[in-house]
Design an enzyme around this catalytic site. Sequence first.
Site, mmCIF file in Angstrom:
data_model
loop_
_atom_site.group_PDB
_atom_site.id
_atom_site.type_symbol
_atom_site.label_atom_id
_atom_site.label_comp_id
_atom_site.label_asym_id
_atom_site.label_seq_id
_atom_site.Cartn_x
_atom_site.Cartn_y
_atom_site.Cartn_z
ATOM 1 N N ASP A 31 31.043 38.253 36.781
ATOM 2 C CA ASP A 31 30.404 39.423 36.192
ATOM 3 C C ASP A 31 28.952 39.488 36.669
ATOM 4 O O ASP A 31 28.250 38.483 36.702
ATOM 5 C CB ASP A 31 30.463 39.336 34.657
ATOM 6 N N ILE A 32 28.517 40.692 37.017
ATOM 7 C CA ILE A 32 27.175 40.878 37.563
ATOM 8 C C ILE A 32 26.104 40.659 36.487
ATOM 9 O O ILE A 32 24.947 40.382 36.812
ATOM 10 C CB ILE A 32 27.066 42.288 38.202
ATOM 11 N N ASN A 88 38.117 44.787 26.499
ATOM 12 C CA ASN A 88 37.505 45.912 25.798
ATOM 13 C C ASN A 88 38.349 47.155 26.077
ATOM 14 O O ASN A 88 38.757 47.389 27.225
ATOM 15 C CB ASN A 88 36.068 46.132 26.286
ATOM 16 N N VAL A 97 33.644 50.154 32.308
ATOM 17 C CA VAL A 97 34.360 50.327 33.577
ATOM 18 C C VAL A 97 35.816 50.638 33.241
ATOM 19 O O VAL A 97 36.523 49.806 32.652
ATOM 20 C CB VAL A 97 34.259 49.075 34.463
ATOM 21 N N HIS A 101 40.436 45.202 32.814
ATOM 22 C CA HIS A 101 39.913 43.895 33.232
ATOM 23 C C HIS A 101 39.878 42.965 32.032
ATOM 24 O O HIS A 101 39.639 43.401 30.906
ATOM 25 C CB HIS A 101 38.523 44.024 33.855
ATOM 26 N N HIS A 103 37.935 39.738 30.470
ATOM 27 C CA HIS A 103 36.736 38.896 30.544
ATOM 28 C C HIS A 103 37.120 37.454 30.204
ATOM 29 O O HIS A 103 37.753 37.206 29.167
ATOM 30 C CB HIS A 103 35.695 39.349 29.510
HETATM 31 P P1 AMP Z 1 33.486 46.398 29.936
HETATM 32 O O1 AMP Z 1 32.415 46.643 28.942
HETATM 33 O O2 AMP Z 1 34.611 45.603 29.346
HETATM 34 O O3 AMP Z 1 33.935 47.656 30.633
HETATM 35 O O4 AMP Z 1 32.828 45.427 31.005
HETATM 36 C C1 AMP Z 1 32.519 45.782 32.319
HETATM 37 C C2 AMP Z 1 31.817 44.595 32.927
HETATM 38 O O5 AMP Z 1 31.687 44.816 34.316
HETATM 39 C C3 AMP Z 1 30.409 44.335 32.380
HETATM 40 O O6 AMP Z 1 30.351 43.026 31.805
HETATM 41 C C4 AMP Z 1 29.516 44.476 33.618
HETATM 42 O O7 AMP Z 1 28.432 43.566 33.618
HETATM 43 C C5 AMP Z 1 30.492 44.226 34.739
HETATM 44 N N1 AMP Z 1 30.145 44.839 36.006
HETATM 45 C C6 AMP Z 1 29.735 46.107 36.227
HETATM 46 N N2 AMP Z 1 29.533 46.316 37.532
HETATM 47 C C7 AMP Z 1 29.845 45.155 38.169
HETATM 48 C C8 AMP Z 1 29.827 44.736 39.535
HETATM 49 N N3 AMP Z 1 29.476 45.558 40.531
HETATM 50 N N4 AMP Z 1 30.188 43.451 39.810
HETATM 51 C C9 AMP Z 1 30.537 42.610 38.817
HETATM 52 N N5 AMP Z 1 30.573 42.956 37.507
HETATM 53 C C10 AMP Z 1 30.227 44.206 37.188
#
Ligand code: AMP
Length: 114
Positions: A31-32, A88, A97, A101, A103
Amino acid sequence: MNPDCLFCKIAAKELPATVVYEDDAMVAFKDIKPVAPVHVLIVPRKHAPSVAELAPGDTLLVGEMIRRAQQLAEELGIADRGYRLVFNVRKHAGQVVDHIHLHLIGGQALGRMA
Ligand code: AMP
Ligand code: ZN
């Protein structure tokens, strides 16, 4: 592949990520914006917006995602002390996103959820 989707692009290597695992069905990357020392996202290559859109035929894939999380937790050294797995789903959960996915979060004691 959804051409407007961030995680589809990462899975297709059109955008960079720190990939820790990949196979024909899924990719896992850091995760970024990690919320703990270990924070990995396990992402199927097939696009679906969230758990809310899963179909009966996706059962095996979801099981494989959880099993992959278990194995990554072992490899990343957090299995003994424990970790959290989170999907989520849509707005109230803070999903940002819209590509399903899982976590994998660990490496420190995590606060209790509500
Ligand atoms: P969610 O709130 O479950 O949709 O989580 C989306 C996750 O994606 C968040 O924890 C972000 O920090 C992560 N995220 C967003 N963009 C990127 C990226 N380019 N590379 C890696 N993680 C990302
Ligand atoms: Zn996608």
